[in-house]
Design an enzyme around this catalytic site. Structure first.
Site, PDB file in Angstrom:
ATOM      1  N   CYS A   1      54.102  19.636 -32.813  1.00 40.23           N
ATOM      2  CA  CYS A   1      55.251  18.828 -32.420  1.00 40.23           C
ATOM      3  C   CYS A   1      55.415  18.933 -30.908  1.00 40.23           C
ATOM      4  CB  CYS A   1      56.507  19.342 -33.101  1.00 40.23           C
ATOM      5  SG  CYS A   1      56.283  19.617 -34.855  1.00 40.23           S
TER       6      CYS A   1
ATOM      7  N   HIS B   1      16.187  15.431 -49.286  1.00 39.63           N
ATOM      8  CA  HIS B   1      16.703  16.390 -50.264  1.00 39.63           C
ATOM      9  C   HIS B   1      18.007  15.915 -50.893  1.00 39.63           C
ATOM     10  CE1 HIS B   1      13.545  19.105 -49.163  1.00 39.63           C
ATOM     11  NE2 HIS B   1      13.932  19.120 -47.905  1.00 39.63           N
TER      12      HIS B   1
ATOM     13  N   TRP C   1      55.864  16.536 -36.329  1.00 41.44           N
ATOM     14  CA  TRP C   1      54.726  16.245 -37.206  1.00 41.44           C
ATOM     15  C   TRP C   1      54.932  17.158 -38.401  1.00 41.44           C
ATOM     16  CZ3 TRP C   1      50.025  18.367 -39.135  1.00 41.44           C
ATOM     17  CH2 TRP C   1      49.038  17.426 -39.455  1.00 41.44           C
TER      18      TRP C   1
ATOM     19  N   GLU D   1      37.933   9.669 -37.904  1.00 43.25           N
ATOM     20  CA  GLU D   1      39.318   9.901 -37.484  1.00 43.25           C
ATOM     21  C   GLU D   1      39.981   8.658 -36.896  1.00 43.25           C
ATOM     22  OE1 GLU D   1      39.585  13.227 -34.752  1.00 43.25           O
ATOM     23  OE2 GLU D   1      37.918  12.532 -33.547  1.00 43.25           O
TER      24      GLU D   1
ATOM     25  N   LYS E   1      34.192  11.039 -35.074  1.00 48.21           N
ATOM     26  CA  LYS E   1      34.915  10.008 -34.304  1.00 48.21           C
ATOM     27  C   LYS E   1      35.211   8.808 -35.199  1.00 48.21           C
ATOM     28  CE  LYS E   1      36.100  11.645 -31.604  1.00 48.21           C
ATOM     29  NZ  LYS E   1      35.801  12.995 -31.331  1.00 48.21           N
TER      30      LYS E   1
ATOM     31  N   GLU F   1      29.349  14.661 -34.513  1.00 51.22           N
ATOM     32  CA  GLU F   1      30.455  14.243 -33.656  1.00 51.22           C
ATOM     33  C   GLU F   1      30.699  12.741 -33.796  1.00 51.22           C
ATOM     34  OE1 GLU F   1      32.890  15.395 -32.272  1.00 51.22           O
ATOM     35  OE2 GLU F   1      33.486  14.011 -30.700  1.00 51.22           O
TER      36      GLU F   1
ATOM     37  N   ASN G   1      59.162  24.147 -32.234  1.00 51.89           N
ATOM     38  CA  ASN G   1      57.729  23.951 -32.546  1.00 51.89           C
ATOM     39  C   ASN G   1      57.264  25.219 -33.215  1.00 51.89           C
ATOM     40  OD1 ASN G   1      57.358  21.583 -31.265  1.00 51.89           O
ATOM     41  ND2 ASN G   1      56.209  22.394 -29.536  1.00 51.89           N
ATOM     42  N   GLY G   2      56.400  25.112 -34.210  1.00 52.00           N
ATOM     43  CA  GLY G   2      55.838  26.323 -34.801  1.00 52.00           C
ATOM     44  C   GLY G   2      56.325  26.528 -36.218  1.00 52.00           C
TER      45      GLY G   2
ATOM     46  N   LYS H   1      46.996  15.565 -31.843  1.00 51.66           N
ATOM     47  CA  LYS H   1      46.103  15.980 -30.766  1.00 51.66           C
ATOM     48  C   LYS H   1      45.971  17.497 -30.723  1.00 51.66           C
ATOM     49  CE  LYS H   1      43.716  15.359 -27.012  1.00 51.66           C
ATOM     50  NZ  LYS H   1      42.333  14.978 -27.354  1.00 51.66           N
TER      51      LYS H   1
ATOM     52  N   ARG I   1      51.079  14.453 -29.387  1.00 49.56           N
ATOM     53  CA  ARG I   1      50.954  15.741 -30.067  1.00 49.56           C
ATOM     54  C   ARG I   1      51.358  15.658 -31.525  1.00 49.56           C
ATOM     55  NH1 ARG I   1      50.930  20.124 -26.396  1.00 49.56           N
ATOM     56  NH2 ARG I   1      51.569  21.467 -28.072  1.00 49.56           N
TER      57      ARG I   1
HETATM   58  C1  BG6 Z   1      42.536  18.433 -33.536  1.00 48.86           C
HETATM   59  C2  BG6 Z   1      42.149  17.222 -32.740  1.00 48.86           C
HETATM   60  O1  BG6 Z   1      42.093  18.318 -34.845  1.00 48.86           O
HETATM   61  O2  BG6 Z   1      42.010  19.624 -32.945  1.00 48.86           O
HETATM   62  C3  BG6 Z   1      40.630  17.180 -32.504  1.00 48.86           C
HETATM   63  O3  BG6 Z   1      42.549  16.047 -33.400  1.00 48.86           O
HETATM   64  C4  BG6 Z   1      40.186  18.461 -31.828  1.00 48.86           C
HETATM   65  O4  BG6 Z   1      40.300  16.077 -31.673  1.00 48.86           O
HETATM   66  C5  BG6 Z   1      40.610  19.693 -32.644  1.00 48.86           C
HETATM   67  O5  BG6 Z   1      38.784  18.452 -31.679  1.00 48.86           O
HETATM   68  C6  BG6 Z   1      40.404  20.966 -31.855  1.00 48.86           C
HETATM   69  O6  BG6 Z   1      41.288  20.950 -30.744  1.00 48.86           O
HETATM   70  P1  BG6 Z   1      41.065  21.778 -29.431  1.00 48.86           P
HETATM   71  O7  BG6 Z   1      42.251  21.421 -28.568  1.00 48.86           O
HETATM   72  O8  BG6 Z   1      41.063  23.231 -29.825  1.00 48.86           O
HETATM   73  O9  BG6 Z   1      39.765  21.364 -28.826  1.00 48.86           O
END
Ligand code: BG6
Ligand code: UD1
Length: 697
Positions: A2, A592, A88, A576, A573, A569, A115-116, A692, A33
């Site tokens: 959050c 396999h 969140w 997500e 991408k 990766e 937060n937390g 994020k 965030r």
């Molecule tokens: C979240 C983000 O899941 O955390 C990802 O949406 C990110 O994009 C992951 O890779 C890890 O975050 P960080 O800040 O530790 O690199």
């Protein structure tokens, strides 16, 4: 996860409209965030009146809600304290009652944003319910608001009127967990108390006159004759929630040196509290990062930092730093989305990662943050790389070159799994933590775990001043600049380069590796320009995404060796951002099992750039085309050996050194995920269900 934001003005005249706009804009900059709901608390027209506004959805919806309230936006406040939050959902679904700020009672005597996670909230809730408190939400946070009132009332009953920070200390005695916390109260008008534990929090300071000193003294409790902490009520010990606070309650005998004026006349001042510098930078560049367990108390135009106890090793001052980040950096500029902007920033961000650290002419890599530690790292018995999400992929992408150059065994771990297994860690291990935000809870917990076992910890982090950057013994800031898009792009390429640079630094004493090191350093020099070339593929990619890939439900990515990380990766991408199922497959594993999925419908992207495994990748592509599959092939420019007849499309990328090729190969995938998402009408910077910065386990 959050975001929290607070604004205090002292002797600076502001209208209610200004104040609520400042709070809401602050939240908008934190939206990336986490964003399922938002809320603010500001003063009403009557004395002691606190108004709370909450709304589910994005911050824009809260703005409309506040505007619809017919408040007098012109009412002026010379002194005022407001707090705000974007949420969140973790405890309790996203609905209005679960939005922050939470309150102590129907009169809003204490309102808080958090937060937390409060881990003992169930016990506290049970206890407070027994004492007659009625809870309105499903959140863990609400118990803190109720606790404030309960402890305040108990103090008053005992004839003691505690200072706001004293009250905070008493509340903190009762709660367990992690928090970034802001509190406002009608009993302490125009004041805010704030604290953090395992969750980031900073205070931006704006004054007309220059501050007297660029630090704030930490105020420790009075050394009482019996040397006891001022609080002795603790649920865990007596289950009674009965604080008997005495100490220096009510007495404001200290003055914050930074805010002292020559003539003793109070200075106008504004304070911006936030979980993220991105929301403060537009107002002021002067910021103070709170340490865990610090209590910031803002009143009468001064910022005071208190601590409940005087522990060994705790600094007696907190410096007020100047943030280098420019506002322009956090704006979108000409791009439609932050993600697109960040993809396009990569020629510059990768250059910035290397700037001042690589002497290309003499083939020397010097990482200021690691120099002192290189000998210790070289002597370690193994390297463990630990991360989550995209950051984990950057570890996978560089593991092999690490092993080759350092000849030290390297393992790569997902932070959560590493902790679940309670994996053995020893004092002669080096643990590298890779994180864009530096705040990811799983990575942070893994870091604590390794610190407890006396391993050497190294951070590879983007956010300067973040928890991981501060808690590690040493490290490297990747210097990619703020990354706002939830889908990580430029952080990946910069992490990748930072990790390669670490491997190069560790091997600079090895004569046998000289040629290889020179080859890699020469390769790194070309990367920013080569990325620019790859970015010219955008229009071709856009067409592909509006035609062949538009209606697809699933996609496979094939890679081998260095390109397995690119496949993983790329798949992440696409998942997500576009919500399309996609899977990265190790090309060697195709036969396999995965081959069963191949037909003339399923799109497959194959990485067929030149390295020692090229022949094997070509044979995997043949296995695909033999089953009527029509792959999209990513290959090096002008590579005549690629059979384009059977391919659905080809994408050409410049040739780099094998261990750096992934830096270029990942970029078409970033663009594919971006355009798939845009074509599907998805808000690229805010994909559903994701945040994020994931600061919960
Ligand atoms: C979240 C983000 O899941 O955390 C990802 O949406 C990110 O994009 C992951 O890779 C890890 O975050 P960080 O800040 O530790 O690199
Ligand atoms: C530093 C300065 C940079 C300056 C340069 C000039 C900072 C943040 N960086 O960069 O502005 O231009 O010197 O010489 O002030 N660290 C960790 N954990 C991490 C990341 C970093 O402990 O996860 C530590 C490092 O060990 C180092 C410090 O933080 O002590 C700064 O690291 P870094 O920014 O990478 O160092 P320089 O590149 O030398």
């Amino acid at each position: 996860m959050c975001g929290i934001f607070g604004y205090v003005n002292y002797l600076v005249e502001k209208t209610r409209g200004d104040i609520s706009d400042t709070l809401i804009e602050g939240l908008q900059r934190l939206e990336y965030r986490g964003y399922d709901s938002a809320g603010i608390a500001i003063d009403g027209d009557k004395a002691d009146e606190t108004l709370i506004f909450k709304q589910i959805g994005k911050v824009g919806a809260l703005k409309k809600e506040v505007e619809s309230q017919n408040l007098d936006r012109t009412a002026t406040f010379v002194n005022h304290a407001g707090i705000a939050h974007t949420r969140w959902a973790t405890h309790g679904e996203p609905k209005t009652v679960n939005c922050h700020p939470h309150r102590s009672d129907i009169n809003n005597e204490f309102v808080i944003v958090h937060n937390g996670i409060i881990t003992n909230y169930r016990e506290l809730k049970t206890l407070l319910k027994q004492k007659g408190y009625t809870f309105e939400s499903d959140t863990d946070t609400e118990c803190i608001a109720k606790l404030f009132k309960h402890i305040y009332d108990t103090n008053i009953k005992n004839g003691n009127e505690p200072d706001f920070n004293e009250l905070m200390k008493q509340v903190l005695y009762e709660i367990d967990g992690s928090y970034g916390l802001l509190v406002k109260s009608s009993h302490y008008p125009n004041e805010v108390v704030a604290t953090r534990k395992g969750s980031p929090l900073l205070v931006g300071v704006k004054t007309e006159k220059k501050l007297k000193v660029d630090f704030v003294d930490v105020e420790f409790p009075d050394e009482l004759p019996n040397n006891e902490a001022p609080i002795n009520g603790n649920t865990h010990q007596n289950g009674g929630l009965l604080p008997v606070a005495q100490g220096d309650s009510g007495l404001r005998h200290s003055q914050s040196r930074a805010f002292l004026s020559e003539d003793g006349i109070p200075q106008p001042a504004e304070f911006f509290l936030s979980s993220d510098p991105a929301s403060v930078i537009q107002h002021t560049k002067k910021v103070l990062f709170l340490e865990d367990d610090d209590i910031a108390h803002i009143y009468d135009g001064e910022l005071h930092i208190h601590r409940a106890t005087r522990e060994a090793g705790i600094s007696a001052t907190r410096s007020i730093q100047t943030l280098e980040m420019e506002l322009a950096q956090i704006m979108k500029g000409p791009f439609s989305h932050f993600m697109q902007k960040e993809i396009y920033e990569q020629p510059e961000s990768t250059f910035n990662t290397m700037r001042g650290r690589i002497d290309f002419d003499n083939h020397i890599v010097k990482l200021g943050g690691l120099q002192k530690w290189l000998t210790t790292i070289r002597r370690c018995r193994r390297i463990i790389m630990i991360a989550c999400g995209t950051s984990y992929h950057s570890c996978l992408a560089t593991r092999s070159i690490f092993e080759e150059l350092t000849e030290i065994p390297v393992s790569v771990e997902l932070a959560s799994d590493f902790l679940d297994r309670r994996s053995p860690v020893f004092r002669d291990d080096t643990c590298i933590f890779v994180s864009q935000s530096g705040e990811t809870a799983d990575s942070m917990l893994a870091l604590q775990y390794c610190l407890e076992r006396d391993a050497l910890t190294v951070g590879v982090v983007n956010s300067v001043g973040s928890s991981i950057s501060r808690a590690t013994h040493c490290g490297v800031h990747i210097n990619a600049g703020p990354e706002i898009g939830v889908a990580s792009t430029k952080a990946y390429t910069s992490q990748y380069i930072a990790l390669v640079m670490i491997a190069l630094s560790l091997s600079d004493d090895r004569v046998s590796k000289i040629n290889r090191r020179h080859e890699i350093i020469d390769g790194l020099k070309q990367i920013p320009e080569q990325i620019k070339t790859v970015l010219t593929l955008e229009s071709k990619i856009k067409d592909l995404c509006t035609s062949e890939l538009a209606q697809q439900k699933s996609l496979l990515l094939l890679g081998r060796g260095y390109q397995f990380a690119s496949a993983l990766e790329g798949a992440l991408k696409i998942k997500e951002i576009s919500y399309m199922h996609s899977e990265g497959v190790l090309a060697g594993e195709l036969k396999h099992g995965v081959l069963a999925l191949v037909d003339d419908q399923l799109p497959i992207i194959a990485f067929a750039t030149r390295d020692s495994l090229f022949p094997k990748v070509m044979s995997s592509i043949e296995q695909v085309t033999a089953r009527s599959g029509r792959p999209i092939i990513i290959h090096n420019t002008d590579d005549k050996s690629i059979n384009t007849d059977k391919a659905l499309a080809t994408l050409e990328v410049p040739l780099s050194v094998d261990c750096l090729q992934g830096l270029l190969n990942v970029i078409p995938l970033q663009l594919i995920s971006y355009w798939l998402a845009v074509n599907r009408g998805i808000d690229v910077d805010f994909p559903r269900n994701l945040a994020k910065s994931v600061t919960v386990e």
